[in-house]
Scaffold this active site. Structure first.
Site, PDB file in Angstrom:
ATOM      1  N   TYR A 158       0.847  -1.211   0.000  1.00 58.54           N
ATOM      2  CA  TYR A 158       0.000   0.000   0.000  1.00 58.54           C
ATOM      3  C   TYR A 158       0.879   1.258   0.000  1.00 58.54           C
ATOM      4  O   TYR A 158       0.622   2.200  -0.752  1.00 58.54           O
ATOM      5  CB  TYR A 158      -0.923  -0.025   1.222  1.00 58.54           C
ATOM      6  CG  TYR A 158      -1.862   1.154   1.307  1.00 58.54           C
ATOM      7  CD1 TYR A 158      -3.003   1.224   0.513  1.00 58.54           C
ATOM      8  CD2 TYR A 158      -1.625   2.210   2.198  1.00 58.54           C
ATOM      9  CE1 TYR A 158      -3.884   2.308   0.604  1.00 58.54           C
ATOM     10  CE2 TYR A 158      -2.495   3.290   2.290  1.00 58.54           C
ATOM     11  CZ  TYR A 158      -3.620   3.338   1.493  1.00 58.54           C
ATOM     12  OH  TYR A 158      -4.476   4.411   1.581  1.00 58.54           O
ATOM     13  N   GLY A 173      -4.618  11.235   6.383  1.00 56.57           N
ATOM     14  CA  GLY A 173      -3.926  10.485   7.442  1.00 56.57           C
ATOM     15  C   GLY A 173      -4.721   9.268   7.880  1.00 56.57           C
ATOM     16  O   GLY A 173      -4.841   8.296   7.133  1.00 56.57           O
ATOM     17  N   VAL A 197      -8.285   8.148   8.715  1.00 52.84           N
ATOM     18  CA  VAL A 197      -9.641   8.649   8.534  1.00 52.84           C
ATOM     19  C   VAL A 197     -10.647   7.557   8.899  1.00 52.84           C
ATOM     20  O   VAL A 197     -10.521   6.415   8.422  1.00 52.84           O
ATOM     21  CB  VAL A 197      -9.869   9.094   7.066  1.00 52.84           C
ATOM     22  CG1 VAL A 197     -11.163   9.907   6.973  1.00 52.84           C
ATOM     23  CG2 VAL A 197      -8.679   9.883   6.537  1.00 52.84           C
TER      24      VAL A 197
HETATM   25  N1  LIG Z   1      -9.299   5.971   5.462  1.00 54.09           N
HETATM   26  C1  LIG Z   1      -8.034   6.362   5.582  1.00 54.09           C
HETATM   27  O1  LIG Z   1      -7.480   6.444   6.687  1.00 54.09           O
HETATM   28  C2  LIG Z   1      -7.249   6.754   4.353  1.00 54.09           C
HETATM   29  C3  LIG Z   1      -6.059   7.457   4.540  1.00 54.09           C
HETATM   30  C4  LIG Z   1      -5.320   7.863   3.442  1.00 54.09           C
HETATM   31  C5  LIG Z   1      -5.772   7.577   2.166  1.00 54.09           C
HETATM   32  N2  LIG Z   1      -6.923   6.876   1.992  1.00 54.09           N
HETATM   33  C6  LIG Z   1      -7.360   6.634   0.619  1.00 54.09           C
HETATM   34  O2  LIG Z   1      -8.544   7.383   0.405  1.00 54.09           O
HETATM   35  C7  LIG Z   1      -9.334   6.733  -0.597  1.00 54.09           C
HETATM   36  C8  LIG Z   1     -10.747   6.551  -0.069  1.00 54.09           C
HETATM   37  O3  LIG Z   1     -10.674   5.797   1.108  1.00 54.09           O
HETATM   38  P1  LIG Z   1     -11.849   5.717   2.194  1.00 54.09           P
HETATM   39  O4  LIG Z   1     -11.173   5.576   3.488  1.00 54.09           O
HETATM   40  O5  LIG Z   1     -12.832   6.789   1.971  1.00 54.09           O
HETATM   41  O6  LIG Z   1     -12.419   4.271   1.802  1.00 54.09           O
HETATM   42  P2  LIG Z   1     -13.869   3.597   1.721  1.00 54.09           P
HETATM   43  O7  LIG Z   1     -13.607   2.139   1.824  1.00 54.09           O
HETATM   44  O8  LIG Z   1     -14.836   4.256   2.643  1.00 54.09           O
HETATM   45  O9  LIG Z   1     -14.308   3.948   0.213  1.00 54.09           O
HETATM   46  C9  LIG Z   1     -13.638   3.420  -0.889  1.00 54.09           C
HETATM   47  C10 LIG Z   1     -14.641   3.253  -2.024  1.00 54.09           C
HETATM   48  O10 LIG Z   1     -13.906   2.788  -3.163  1.00 54.09           O
HETATM   49  C11 LIG Z   1     -14.694   1.789  -3.796  1.00 54.09           C
HETATM   50  N3  LIG Z   1     -13.817   0.911  -4.568  1.00 54.09           N
HETATM   51  C12 LIG Z   1     -12.921   0.009  -4.097  1.00 54.09           C
HETATM   52  N4  LIG Z   1     -12.354  -0.646  -5.124  1.00 54.09           N
HETATM   53  C13 LIG Z   1     -12.895  -0.145  -6.260  1.00 54.09           C
HETATM   54  C14 LIG Z   1     -12.731  -0.431  -7.632  1.00 54.09           C
HETATM   55  N5  LIG Z   1     -11.916  -1.400  -8.046  1.00 54.09           N
HETATM   56  N6  LIG Z   1     -13.430   0.287  -8.536  1.00 54.09           N
HETATM   57  C15 LIG Z   1     -14.302   1.247  -8.125  1.00 54.09           C
HETATM   58  N7  LIG Z   1     -14.524   1.544  -6.842  1.00 54.09           N
HETATM   59  C16 LIG Z   1     -13.828   0.850  -5.915  1.00 54.09           C
HETATM   60  C17 LIG Z   1     -15.404   1.050  -2.668  1.00 54.09           C
HETATM   61  O11 LIG Z   1     -16.553   0.353  -3.138  1.00 54.09           O
HETATM   62  C18 LIG Z   1     -15.733   2.205  -1.728  1.00 54.09           C
HETATM   63  O12 LIG Z   1     -17.008   2.749  -1.996  1.00 54.09           O
HETATM   64  C19 LIG Z   1      -8.602   5.434  -0.950  1.00 54.09           C
HETATM   65  O13 LIG Z   1      -7.810   5.658  -2.101  1.00 54.09           O
HETATM   66  C20 LIG Z   1      -7.694   5.217   0.273  1.00 54.09           C
HETATM   67  O14 LIG Z   1      -6.554   4.467  -0.071  1.00 54.09           O
HETATM   68  C21 LIG Z   1      -7.680   6.455   3.052  1.00 54.09           C
END
Ligand SMILES: NC(=O)c1ccc[n+]([C@@H]2O[C@H](COP(=O)([O-])OP(=O)(O)OC[C@H]3O[C@@H](n4cnc5c(N)ncnc54)[C@H](O)[C@@H]3O)[C@@H](O)[C@H]2O)c1
Length: 258
Positions: free
Chosen positions: A154, A185, A187
């Protein structure tokens, strides 16, 4: 209203930060396409957008399929008239020791977080190049700023997002298209619930404990909620960022500072 008349695509917009940003863009006047694996949840977000008086479209979509990315852009332009903004957000995580990470797991992380993000941007930049305007916002992470022993695939994928952002910014600058990234960060979303479960299993902790342990070390004193990223996402989509490109901005309560 900073985004009046704009049309945005938010990948992974059915949940977490994607949903929050989609609603934030709607509050600023944009129409929004929610493209996600989860059609029902995408439609629920579209219902919320429409309640705000905006147009919306829920598309069942897998970002790992480059043809689906092209089809999504074509459908957006066809049904909503143009494409101005891409919030390139769909992503998945993996918590695994270095020595247990399998080739399939590595490929899956890179298929979604890197290949999907790149080919989505490639598809979106076609109408943007033609109209000589547009904004692409890629979602990286603080995990892209530093390595972590249990998060190797990741972290590598999110560091690659920062590199892709810089190359795209240079390629698209002559066309008036800005490309930037956000690096959240810790979330509180369904993503982190899954990550917490994987950390807990590996570290012999109770579920919820890894999240609380990380929270204890955040300088601003709390974990993030999806809405914390919205003001920056709006800035990077709006006119205030017209002279900003190729940058990655942290929104993480002071955890990394680089
Ligand atoms: N939550 C955290 O702490 C955090 C921190 C830094 C970065 N991120 C990044 O932020 C982004 C959103 O994360 P989040 O925490 O809101 O996650 P989340 O799991 O709430 O939402 C992610 C969404 O992406 C969709 N998804 C997954 N694979 C997919 C695919 N192949 N095609 C289309 N849609 C797809 C899922 O169905 C989901 O609705 C991601 O890229 C994650 O890596 C998250």
């Amino acid at each position: 209203m900073q985004l009046e008349g704009k049309v945005a695509i938010v990948t992974g917009g059915a949940s977490g930060m994607g949903r929050a940003v989609a609603l934030g863009y709607a509050d600023e006047g944009a129409d929004v396409v929610i493209a996600d694996l989860n059609q029902d949840a995408a439609q629920a977000v579209v219902d919320e957008l429409q309640a705000k008086g905006r147009r919306g479209l829920a598309v069942r979509f897998d970002v790992t399929d480059p043809q689906a990315c092209k089809d999504l852009v074509a459908r957006t332009v066809d049904e909503l008239g143009h494409l101005d903004l891409l919030y390139n957000n769909a992503g998945i995580g993996l918590i695994k020791p270095v020595w247990d990470t399998t080739p399939d797991e590595w490929d899956r992380i890179f298929a979604v977080n890197v290949k999907g993000l790149f080919f989505m941007a490639q598809a979106a930049c076609e109408p943007m190049r033609a109209q000589r305007s547009g904004k692409i916002i890629n979602v990286s992470s603080i995990a892209g700023r530093r390595g972590e022993a249990l998060v190797v695939a990741y972290c590598a994928s999110k560091a690659t997002v920062i590199s892709i952002t810089q190359s795209l910014a240079l390629a698209l600058a002559p066309y008036g298209v800005n490309v930037n990234a956000v690096a959240p960060g810790v979330v509180d979303t369904p993503y982190w619930k899954e990550v917490d479960k994987q950390f807990a299993a590996l570290q012999g902790k109770q579920e919820g404990e890894p999240f609380r342990d990380v929270a204890a070390n955040i300088p601003l004193g709390r974990t993030s909620v999806p809405e914390d990223v919205v003001p920056l996402a709006v800035f990077l989509a709006g006119p205030g960022s017209d002279y900003v490109t190729g940058q990655t901005y942290n929104v993480e309560g002071g955890m990394v500072m680089s």
